[in-house]
Motif scaffolding. Structure first.
Motif, PDB file in Angstrom:
ATOM      1  N   GLY A 156     -30.491  16.666  48.828  1.00 11.58           N
ATOM      2  CA  GLY A 156     -29.842  16.089  47.659  1.00 11.58           C
ATOM      3  C   GLY A 156     -28.405  16.558  47.511  1.00 11.58           C
ATOM      4  O   GLY A 156     -27.501  15.767  47.202  1.00 11.58           O
ATOM      5  N   LEU A 157     -28.168  17.848  47.751  1.00 12.04           N
ATOM      6  CA  LEU A 157     -26.805  18.383  47.691  1.00 12.04           C
ATOM      7  C   LEU A 157     -25.906  17.751  48.753  1.00 12.04           C
ATOM      8  O   LEU A 157     -24.752  17.397  48.478  1.00 12.04           O
ATOM      9  CB  LEU A 157     -26.833  19.904  47.885  1.00 12.04           C
ATOM     10  CG  LEU A 157     -27.154  20.751  46.662  1.00 12.04           C
ATOM     11  CD1 LEU A 157     -27.318  22.213  47.078  1.00 12.04           C
ATOM     12  CD2 LEU A 157     -26.068  20.626  45.607  1.00 12.04           C
ATOM     13  N   VAL A 178     -25.617  18.826  40.682  1.00  8.11           N
ATOM     14  CA  VAL A 178     -25.284  19.929  41.591  1.00  8.11           C
ATOM     15  C   VAL A 178     -25.934  21.241  41.167  1.00  8.11           C
ATOM     16  O   VAL A 178     -26.633  21.879  41.975  1.00  8.11           O
ATOM     17  CB  VAL A 178     -23.761  20.082  41.725  1.00  8.11           C
ATOM     18  CG1 VAL A 178     -23.417  21.308  42.556  1.00  8.11           C
ATOM     19  CG2 VAL A 178     -23.152  18.831  42.351  1.00  8.11           C
ATOM     20  N   PRO A 179     -25.739  21.722  39.923  1.00  8.98           N
ATOM     21  CA  PRO A 179     -26.393  22.986  39.557  1.00  8.98           C
ATOM     22  C   PRO A 179     -27.908  22.918  39.588  1.00  8.98           C
ATOM     23  O   PRO A 179     -28.564  23.913  39.899  1.00  8.98           O
ATOM     24  CB  PRO A 179     -25.877  23.254  38.137  1.00  8.98           C
ATOM     25  CG  PRO A 179     -25.427  21.943  37.624  1.00  8.98           C
ATOM     26  CD  PRO A 179     -24.907  21.208  38.816  1.00  8.98           C
ATOM     27  N   VAL A 180     -28.466  21.746  39.289  1.00 13.65           N
ATOM     28  CA  VAL A 180     -29.926  21.618  39.327  1.00 13.65           C
ATOM     29  C   VAL A 180     -30.427  21.731  40.756  1.00 13.65           C
ATOM     30  O   VAL A 180     -31.413  22.441  41.035  1.00 13.65           O
ATOM     31  CB  VAL A 180     -30.379  20.282  38.688  1.00 13.65           C
ATOM     32  CG1 VAL A 180     -31.881  20.097  38.864  1.00 13.65           C
ATOM     33  CG2 VAL A 180     -30.020  20.248  37.205  1.00 13.65           C
ATOM     34  N   PHE A 181     -29.787  21.051  41.697  1.00 11.85           N
ATOM     35  CA  PHE A 181     -30.190  21.154  43.098  1.00 11.85           C
ATOM     36  C   PHE A 181     -30.047  22.587  43.606  1.00 11.85           C
ATOM     37  O   PHE A 181     -30.911  23.090  44.332  1.00 11.85           O
ATOM     38  CB  PHE A 181     -29.338  20.214  43.963  1.00 11.85           C
ATOM     39  CG  PHE A 181     -29.766  18.782  43.945  1.00 11.85           C
ATOM     40  CD1 PHE A 181     -31.108  18.433  43.938  1.00 11.85           C
ATOM     41  CD2 PHE A 181     -28.826  17.760  43.941  1.00 11.85           C
ATOM     42  CE1 PHE A 181     -31.517  17.102  43.928  1.00 11.85           C
ATOM     43  CE2 PHE A 181     -29.210  16.433  43.931  1.00 11.85           C
ATOM     44  CZ  PHE A 181     -30.560  16.096  43.920  1.00 11.85           C
ATOM     45  N   VAL A 182     -28.945  23.250  43.246  1.00  9.96           N
ATOM     46  CA  VAL A 182     -28.741  24.630  43.684  1.00  9.96           C
ATOM     47  C   VAL A 182     -29.850  25.528  43.129  1.00  9.96           C
ATOM     48  O   VAL A 182     -30.414  26.369  43.851  1.00  9.96           O
ATOM     49  CB  VAL A 182     -27.355  25.145  43.230  1.00  9.96           C
ATOM     50  CG1 VAL A 182     -27.233  26.638  43.500  1.00  9.96           C
ATOM     51  CG2 VAL A 182     -26.251  24.389  43.953  1.00  9.96           C
ATOM     52  N   ALA A 183     -30.177  25.358  41.850  1.00 14.18           N
ATOM     53  CA  ALA A 183     -31.226  26.175  41.236  1.00 14.18           C
ATOM     54  C   ALA A 183     -32.574  25.944  41.904  1.00 14.18           C
ATOM     55  O   ALA A 183     -33.326  26.895  42.166  1.00 14.18           O
ATOM     56  CB  ALA A 183     -31.315  25.870  39.741  1.00 14.18           C
ATOM     57  N   THR A 235     -26.724  31.614  35.420  1.00 14.34           N
ATOM     58  CA  THR A 235     -25.268  31.488  35.519  1.00 14.34           C
ATOM     59  C   THR A 235     -24.878  30.160  36.158  1.00 14.34           C
ATOM     60  O   THR A 235     -23.984  29.456  35.674  1.00 14.34           O
ATOM     61  CB  THR A 235     -24.689  32.652  36.345  1.00 14.34           C
ATOM     62  OG1 THR A 235     -25.104  33.889  35.770  1.00 14.34           O
ATOM     63  CG2 THR A 235     -23.185  32.583  36.384  1.00 14.34           C
ATOM     64  N   VAL A 236     -25.559  29.795  37.242  1.00 19.66           N
ATOM     65  CA  VAL A 236     -25.272  28.530  37.924  1.00 19.66           C
ATOM     66  C   VAL A 236     -25.512  27.348  36.997  1.00 19.66           C
ATOM     67  O   VAL A 236     -24.686  26.413  36.914  1.00 19.66           O
ATOM     68  CB  VAL A 236     -26.147  28.400  39.195  1.00 19.66           C
ATOM     69  CG1 VAL A 236     -26.046  26.992  39.777  1.00 19.66           C
ATOM     70  CG2 VAL A 236     -25.735  29.433  40.236  1.00 19.66           C
ATOM     71  N   LEU A 237     -26.618  27.381  36.253  1.00 13.80           N
ATOM     72  CA  LEU A 237     -26.965  26.258  35.380  1.00 13.80           C
ATOM     73  C   LEU A 237     -25.975  26.110  34.228  1.00 13.80           C
ATOM     74  O   LEU A 237     -25.511  25.004  33.938  1.00 13.80           O
ATOM     75  CB  LEU A 237     -28.383  26.437  34.839  1.00 13.80           C
ATOM     76  CG  LEU A 237     -29.511  26.356  35.873  1.00 13.80           C
ATOM     77  CD1 LEU A 237     -30.855  26.647  35.213  1.00 13.80           C
ATOM     78  CD2 LEU A 237     -29.537  24.994  36.542  1.00 13.80           C
ATOM     79  N   ARG A 238     -25.641  27.221  33.571  1.00 15.66           N
ATOM     80  CA  ARG A 238     -24.741  27.093  32.412  1.00 15.66           C
ATOM     81  C   ARG A 238     -23.323  26.744  32.844  1.00 15.66           C
ATOM     82  O   ARG A 238     -22.641  25.960  32.165  1.00 15.66           O
ATOM     83  CB  ARG A 238     -24.754  28.368  31.569  1.00 15.66           C
ATOM     84  CG  ARG A 238     -24.198  29.613  32.223  1.00 15.66           C
ATOM     85  CD  ARG A 238     -24.054  30.751  31.221  1.00 15.66           C
ATOM     86  NE  ARG A 238     -23.761  32.015  31.878  1.00 15.66           N
ATOM     87  CZ  ARG A 238     -22.564  32.363  32.327  1.00 15.66           C
ATOM     88  NH1 ARG A 238     -21.539  31.537  32.176  1.00 15.66           N
ATOM     89  NH2 ARG A 238     -22.389  33.540  32.908  1.00 15.66           N
ATOM     90  N   VAL A 239     -22.859  27.291  33.975  1.00 20.03           N
ATOM     91  CA  VAL A 239     -21.522  26.939  34.454  1.00 20.03           C
ATOM     92  C   VAL A 239     -21.469  25.471  34.869  1.00 20.03           C
ATOM     93  O   VAL A 239     -20.511  24.753  34.543  1.00 20.03           O
ATOM     94  CB  VAL A 239     -21.102  27.851  35.620  1.00 20.03           C
ATOM     95  CG1 VAL A 239     -19.822  27.329  36.278  1.00 20.03           C
ATOM     96  CG2 VAL A 239     -20.899  29.280  35.134  1.00 20.03           C
ATOM     97  N   GLY A 240     -22.502  25.007  35.556  1.00 18.57           N
ATOM     98  CA  GLY A 240     -22.548  23.596  35.946  1.00 18.57           C
ATOM     99  C   GLY A 240     -22.550  22.672  34.746  1.00 18.57           C
ATOM    100  O   GLY A 240     -21.846  21.652  34.718  1.00 18.57           O
ATOM    101  N   MET A 241     -23.319  23.024  33.744  1.00 10.96           N
ATOM    102  CA  MET A 241     -23.351  22.221  32.521  1.00 10.96           C
ATOM    103  C   MET A 241     -22.012  22.286  31.801  1.00 10.96           C
ATOM    104  O   MET A 241     -21.532  21.288  31.247  1.00 10.96           O
ATOM    105  CB  MET A 241     -24.484  22.721  31.617  1.00 10.96           C
ATOM    106  CG  MET A 241     -24.724  21.867  30.396  1.00 10.96           C
ATOM    107  SD  MET A 241     -26.172  22.447  29.503  1.00 10.96           S
ATOM    108  CE  MET A 241     -26.083  21.373  28.064  1.00 10.96           C
ATOM    109  N   GLY A 242     -21.396  23.463  31.791  1.00 10.00           N
ATOM    110  CA  GLY A 242     -20.092  23.617  31.162  1.00 10.00           C
ATOM    111  C   GLY A 242     -19.026  22.771  31.830  1.00 10.00           C
ATOM    112  O   GLY A 242     -18.194  22.142  31.167  1.00 10.00           O
ATOM    113  N   VAL A 243     -19.036  22.730  33.158  1.00 10.13           N
ATOM    114  CA  VAL A 243     -18.080  21.909  33.902  1.00 10.13           C
ATOM    115  C   VAL A 243     -18.252  20.442  33.535  1.00 10.13           C
ATOM    116  O   VAL A 243     -17.269  19.700  33.359  1.00 10.13           O
ATOM    117  CB  VAL A 243     -18.254  22.117  35.418  1.00 10.13           C
ATOM    118  CG1 VAL A 243     -17.462  21.077  36.208  1.00 10.13           C
ATOM    119  CG2 VAL A 243     -17.820  23.525  35.811  1.00 10.13           C
TER     120      VAL A 243
END
Length: 366
Positions: A156-157, A178-183, A235-243
């Protein structure tokens, strides 16, 4: 104590009323069809805020928000309810992979059947590109079932990167994938999932299935290999959502006020709250940028996630043309961030909080 709580309640109510009067967090491109006349973004904001009434509302809203946060941070250590809520959320950590799988699995299946690449604005001809349709439907169902979750997440990424680089950079509208796939690549499918069930069967001595499918034994190795990374999943999820929020507010509204004004005009938002249309646009953009920056910095993380959930819900009811599937991933992302909290590398960690190990939910996520 009662006086402080009453003050906090009044500030919170006033802040909510102020935010409710602002526009919802919509993907502008999803609800506008005709291109708008380009407007100078800096000049537009300056003109809107040069009106004394607009400036008073804008500044008052900002001061009210800052005051509300200050009151909450002052009384937070004494609120037992917050501590209990965080302890309860810690028990939901093992459900986070399931939340994330639903969040991207459903819209991926929808994208395959309806014929678009992550974002509804990037459509493709399903008859001319049947393999793309199969790819997205397959990705969606594999993620939903939790089958080969880590491998599918990497695919997916790679697919998202291909669309971004070779097809259309506007796929950044759907950057929440992106952050969801990474997580999911780090956490795996979790429970319940096909991976978890097949591993149990394959690991049982004497299992017939274990003789023909040794692949799932690799899951234990991958769990150990990715274990050190789990603490960074929040951290990955909140930063991705923030972006995603900063993009919506800065690029789609403040930098392109003409298109955002079309949304205000199309849904007659000034009849809901009788203020200048420009103030709607500026208020929406600044609100979304502020929420995004708070998430990126890890400041008031669960509060920002809760507010974003309210904004998404308001969007679905307030803008009927906004496609529901375009927000499913954001809903799941907000739910996961609310569950896990800020994680490491955040301001929430620096300003202190009641004792509770924020890494606990991630460690138990699989």
């Amino acid at each position: 104590m009662s006086v402080r709580l009453r003050s906090a309640a009044v500030a919170a109510f006033a802040l909510f009323a102020t935010l409710a009067a602002r526009p919802v967090a919509a993907h502008v491109d999803y609800v506008t069809e005709d291109p708008s006349d380009p407007l100078d973004a800096v000049g537009f904001v300056a003109e809107v805020l040069s009106d004394p009434f607009n400036a008073a509302i804008f500044a008052g809203s900002g001061l009210l928000g800052v005051a509300g946060l200050a009151v909450y941070l002052w009384i937070r250590p004494t609120i037992v309810d917050v501590v209990v809520l965080r302890e309860k959320l810690a028990g939901y950590g093992d459900l986070v992979p399931w939340m994330l799988r639903l969040a991207v699995g459903l819209p991926l299946v929808g994208a395959g059947f309806q014929g678009y690449l992550f974002a509804p604005t990037l459509s493709f001809d399903t008859a001319a590109s049947p393999l793309l349709r199969v790819l997205f439907i397959g990705l969606g169902f594999f993620v939903l079932f939790g089958l080969a979750t880590r491998i599918v997440s990497v695919v997916g990424l790679v697919t998202y990167a291909w669309v971004l680089a070779a097809v259309d950079p506007l796929v950044v509208l759907a950057v929440e994938y992106v952050p969801v796939f990474v997580a999911l690549a780090v956490l795996g499918g979790g429970r319940p999932s096909a991976d978890d069930m097949l591993l149990e069967v394959a690991s049982t001595p004497g299992s017939y299935y274990g003789r023909i499918d040794p692949v799932h034994h690799l899951k234990s190795f991958l769990d150990e290999a990715t274990a050190p990374l789990r603490r960074y999943v929040p951290t990955v999820l909140r930063v991705g959502m923030g972006v995603s929020f900063v993009y919506l507010g800065l690029i789609q509204k403040l930098a392109d006020p003409g298109s955002a004004l079309l949304v205000v005009e199309k849904y007659d938002l000034t009849s809901v709250v009788p203020v200048d249309p420009g103030l709607w646009v500026v208020g929406a953009g600044v609100t979304e940028v502020a929420v995004g920056l708070a998430l990126i910095a890890g400041f008031f993380t669960r509060g920002a996630a809760a507010l974003s959930f309210v904004l998404f819900t308001t969007t679905l009811f307030g803008l009927p043309d906004d496609p529901v599937l375009a927000h499913v991933a954001l809903f799941g992302l907000a739910s996961a961030v609310f569950t896990l909290g800020s994680g490491p590398l955040s301001l929430d960690r620096l300003i202190g909080r009641p004792a509770l190990d924020d890494e606990e939910p991630v460690a138990a996520a699989d």
